[in-house]
Write a protein that holds these residues in place. Structure first.
Motif, PDB file in Angstrom:
ATOM      1  N   SER A 177      -6.387  10.041  -9.757  1.00  0.00           N
ATOM      2  CA  SER A 177      -6.089  11.388  -9.257  1.00  0.00           C
ATOM      3  C   SER A 177      -6.021  11.469  -7.723  1.00  0.00           C
ATOM      4  O   SER A 177      -5.823  12.546  -7.168  1.00  0.00           O
ATOM      5  CB  SER A 177      -7.147  12.377  -9.770  1.00  0.00           C
ATOM      6  N   LEU A 178      -6.198  10.343  -7.036  1.00  0.00           N
ATOM      7  CA  LEU A 178      -6.238  10.378  -5.563  1.00  0.00           C
ATOM      8  C   LEU A 178      -4.974   9.774  -4.942  1.00  0.00           C
ATOM      9  O   LEU A 178      -4.390   8.853  -5.506  1.00  0.00           O
ATOM     10  CB  LEU A 178      -7.454   9.585  -5.067  1.00  0.00           C
ATOM     11  N   PRO A 179      -4.585  10.270  -3.759  1.00  0.00           N
ATOM     12  CA  PRO A 179      -3.452   9.644  -3.056  1.00  0.00           C
ATOM     13  C   PRO A 179      -3.866   8.273  -2.502  1.00  0.00           C
ATOM     14  O   PRO A 179      -5.064   7.977  -2.453  1.00  0.00           O
ATOM     15  CB  PRO A 179      -3.155  10.624  -1.911  1.00  0.00           C
ATOM     16  N   PRO A 180      -2.907   7.450  -2.061  1.00  0.00           N
ATOM     17  CA  PRO A 180      -3.275   6.158  -1.480  1.00  0.00           C
ATOM     18  C   PRO A 180      -4.172   6.342  -0.252  1.00  0.00           C
ATOM     19  O   PRO A 180      -4.145   7.392   0.394  1.00  0.00           O
ATOM     20  CB  PRO A 180      -1.937   5.549  -1.049  1.00  0.00           C
ATOM     21  N   VAL A 181      -4.939   5.318   0.084  1.00  0.00           N
ATOM     22  CA  VAL A 181      -5.815   5.398   1.260  1.00  0.00           C
ATOM     23  C   VAL A 181      -4.951   5.318   2.526  1.00  0.00           C
ATOM     24  O   VAL A 181      -4.122   4.426   2.656  1.00  0.00           O
ATOM     25  CB  VAL A 181      -6.839   4.233   1.256  1.00  0.00           C
ATOM     26  N   ASP A 182      -5.138   6.268   3.432  1.00  0.00           N
ATOM     27  CA  ASP A 182      -4.432   6.242   4.714  1.00  0.00           C
ATOM     28  C   ASP A 182      -5.263   5.543   5.777  1.00  0.00           C
ATOM     29  O   ASP A 182      -4.748   4.822   6.617  1.00  0.00           O
ATOM     30  CB  ASP A 182      -4.151   7.672   5.193  1.00  0.00           C
ATOM     31  N   LEU A 183      -6.566   5.824   5.757  1.00  0.00           N
ATOM     32  CA  LEU A 183      -7.470   5.294   6.784  1.00  0.00           C
ATOM     33  C   LEU A 183      -8.686   4.684   6.106  1.00  0.00           C
ATOM     34  O   LEU A 183      -9.364   5.357   5.321  1.00  0.00           O
ATOM     35  CB  LEU A 183      -7.913   6.429   7.721  1.00  0.00           C
ATOM     36  N   GLN A 200      -5.133   0.350  -3.511  1.00  0.00           N
ATOM     37  CA  GLN A 200      -4.960   1.677  -2.911  1.00  0.00           C
ATOM     38  C   GLN A 200      -4.805   1.619  -1.390  1.00  0.00           C
ATOM     39  O   GLN A 200      -4.305   2.550  -0.768  1.00  0.00           O
ATOM     40  CB  GLN A 200      -6.181   2.554  -3.259  1.00  0.00           C
ATOM     41  N   SER A 201      -5.272   0.531  -0.766  1.00  0.00           N
ATOM     42  CA  SER A 201      -5.230   0.430   0.698  1.00  0.00           C
ATOM     43  C   SER A 201      -4.071  -0.429   1.180  1.00  0.00           C
ATOM     44  O   SER A 201      -4.076  -0.904   2.328  1.00  0.00           O
ATOM     45  CB  SER A 201      -6.541  -0.167   1.233  1.00  0.00           C
ATOM     46  N   ALA A 202      -3.073  -0.636   0.313  1.00  0.00           N
ATOM     47  CA  ALA A 202      -1.958  -1.539   0.648  1.00  0.00           C
ATOM     48  C   ALA A 202      -1.369  -1.217   2.025  1.00  0.00           C
ATOM     49  O   ALA A 202      -0.994  -2.111   2.765  1.00  0.00           O
ATOM     50  CB  ALA A 202      -0.894  -1.476  -0.435  1.00  0.00           C
ATOM     51  N   TYR A 203      -1.292   0.076   2.372  1.00  0.00           N
ATOM     52  CA  TYR A 203      -0.739   0.460   3.672  1.00  0.00           C
ATOM     53  C   TYR A 203      -1.721   1.257   4.529  1.00  0.00           C
ATOM     54  O   TYR A 203      -1.325   1.983   5.431  1.00  0.00           O
ATOM     55  CB  TYR A 203       0.585   1.213   3.498  1.00  0.00           C
ATOM     56  N   ALA A 204      -3.011   1.086   4.247  1.00  0.00           N
ATOM     57  CA  ALA A 204      -4.015   1.820   5.025  1.00  0.00           C
ATOM     58  C   ALA A 204      -4.107   1.269   6.443  1.00  0.00           C
ATOM     59  O   ALA A 204      -3.894   0.078   6.675  1.00  0.00           O
ATOM     60  CB  ALA A 204      -5.366   1.697   4.344  1.00  0.00           C
ATOM     61  N   GLU A 205      -4.427   2.138   7.385  1.00  0.00           N
ATOM     62  CA  GLU A 205      -4.797   1.706   8.730  1.00  0.00           C
ATOM     63  C   GLU A 205      -6.277   1.321   8.673  1.00  0.00           C
ATOM     64  O   GLU A 205      -7.082   2.035   8.069  1.00  0.00           O
ATOM     65  CB  GLU A 205      -4.595   2.847   9.729  1.00  0.00           C
ATOM     66  N   LEU A 206      -6.627   0.191   9.296  1.00  0.00           N
ATOM     67  CA  LEU A 206      -7.999  -0.313   9.178  1.00  0.00           C
ATOM     68  C   LEU A 206      -8.772  -0.079  10.475  1.00  0.00           C
ATOM     69  O   LEU A 206      -8.358  -0.527  11.540  1.00  0.00           O
ATOM     70  CB  LEU A 206      -7.983  -1.813   8.850  1.00  0.00           C
ATOM     71  N   PHE A 207      -9.887   0.615  10.380  1.00  0.00           N
ATOM     72  CA  PHE A 207     -10.700   0.947  11.563  1.00  0.00           C
ATOM     73  C   PHE A 207     -12.078   0.310  11.410  1.00  0.00           C
ATOM     74  O   PHE A 207     -12.820   0.631  10.481  1.00  0.00           O
ATOM     75  CB  PHE A 207     -10.836   2.468  11.690  1.00  0.00           C
ATOM     76  N   PHE A 208     -12.389  -0.603  12.336  1.00  0.00           N
ATOM     77  CA  PHE A 208     -13.693  -1.260  12.287  1.00  0.00           C
ATOM     78  C   PHE A 208     -14.528  -0.808  13.480  1.00  0.00           C
ATOM     79  O   PHE A 208     -14.016  -0.754  14.605  1.00  0.00           O
ATOM     80  CB  PHE A 208     -13.520  -2.785  12.341  1.00  0.00           C
ATOM     81  N   PHE A 235       5.383   1.631   6.958  1.00  0.00           N
ATOM     82  CA  PHE A 235       5.513   1.339   5.529  1.00  0.00           C
ATOM     83  C   PHE A 235       6.646   0.351   5.239  1.00  0.00           C
ATOM     84  O   PHE A 235       7.365   0.492   4.245  1.00  0.00           O
ATOM     85  CB  PHE A 235       5.710   2.643   4.731  1.00  0.00           C
ATOM     86  N   GLY A 236       6.810  -0.589   6.111  1.00  0.00           N
ATOM     87  CA  GLY A 236       7.832  -1.609   5.898  1.00  0.00           C
ATOM     88  C   GLY A 236       9.197  -1.240   6.440  1.00  0.00           C
ATOM     89  O   GLY A 236      10.101  -2.075   6.508  1.00  0.00           O
ATOM     90  N   GLY A 237       9.359   0.041   6.837  1.00  0.00           N
ATOM     91  CA  GLY A 237      10.651   0.456   7.382  1.00  0.00           C
ATOM     92  C   GLY A 237      10.668   0.278   8.896  1.00  0.00           C
ATOM     93  O   GLY A 237       9.940  -0.561   9.444  1.00  0.00           O
TER      94      GLY A 237
END
Ligand code: IPE
Ligand code: IPE
Ligand code: MG
Length: 241
Positions: A177-183, A200-208, A235-237
């Motif tokens: 029920s959730l959208p893909p992870v953005d962050l 779900q994090s295929a295109y997430a921005e990663l913040f450490f 997103f690949g574009g």
């Protein structure tokens, strides 16, 4: 007041790491670190509500965390039961919807009943969705999703021999029920995903960040959101498409 932040992520996922190190640095038992971590969850929920986030996933216990000493595992689950007992009412009153992602196997009847109650009581809330990832691991999730998908195909006599599409598989994920992870945020200095929301994090921005989870506060969340707002997502574009 909701600040103007033009590019808010629709789904923020957090690997809440560093409870043990926080406690050890203070000469406290690791269980106290988990307790302080629970207070940080309260702060995160309040900050998320006032900022206007829609979906937050929290990594609370992984399928690999069973490798820890039994005393630590017990203290984490005792704390969880206590947490739900004491916080469910205020959480529900704030209009927060609780979800659970993870396997039900190995969780005790007591833990399951508390989680199920939290999900049921908050089912209609829409101010913020908080997805507790408990006994969660992406590999287990994907394997059980494929298993259930094939079982359903066989039962309903559909799709035999047809390739599986992403859309079909996603219906069987805990996070359906959730959208893909953005962050995706990970605290405490480690830069790895530890089996968390890999699909779900295929295109997430990663913040450490180096902040230990018990010290993560509204300011820390705002830094992550400000950093996210400055990212260019393609997103690949190509940019500016
Ligand atoms: C994260 O903190 C909480 C859980 C994994 C349950 P840790 O317990 O991993 O803390 P560190 O990494 O040992 O400091
Ligand atoms: C990831 O943290 C799991 C949770 C935060 C629940 P860990 O501390 O278990 O991860 P590793 O073992 O350092 O990769
Ligand atoms: Mg850790």
């Amino acid at each position: 007041m909701v600040p103007v932040r033009p590019k808010l992520p629709r789904h923020v996922a957090v690997i809440m790491d560093g409870n043990g190190r926080w406690a050890t640095a203070k000469g406290l038992p690791r269980s106290q670190g988990h307790r302080a971590g629970a207070d940080a969850i309260d702060r995160l929920m309040d900050a998320s509500l006032s900022i206007g986030l829609e979906n937050v996933s929290l990594y609370a216990f992984s399928t690999e965390n069973w490798r820890r000493p039994i005393t630590e595992i017990r203290s984490i689950f005792d704390l969880l039961v206590e947490y739900i007992e004491s916080r469910l009412e205020p959480i529900a009153e704030k209009g927060i919807r609780i979800l659970h992602s993870g396997s039900r196997k190995r969780l005790s009847a007591k833990v399951l009943s508390k989680i199920d109650k939290a999900v049921e009581v908050t089912r209609k809330n829409r101010n913020l969705t908080v997805n507790f990832c408990l006994n969660y691991g992406s590999q287990e999730e994907l394997l059980s999703a494929f298993g259930k998908l094939l079982e359903d195909r066989q039962k309903k006599r559909i799709g035999r021999g047809k390739p599986v599409s992403a859309k079909e598989l996603e219906k069987y994920l805990y996070t359906y029920s959730l959208p893909p992870v953005d962050l995706l945020i990970r605290t405490a200095g480690e830069q790895r995903l530890s089996n968390f929301l890999l699909w779900q994090s295929a295109y997430a921005e990663l913040f450490f960040c180096d902040t230990l989870w018990p010290e993560f506060d509204r300011k820390s969340l705002e830094s992550a959101l400000d950093w996210f707002a400055g990212r260019t997502r393609k997103f690949g574009g190509l940019e500016n498409e």
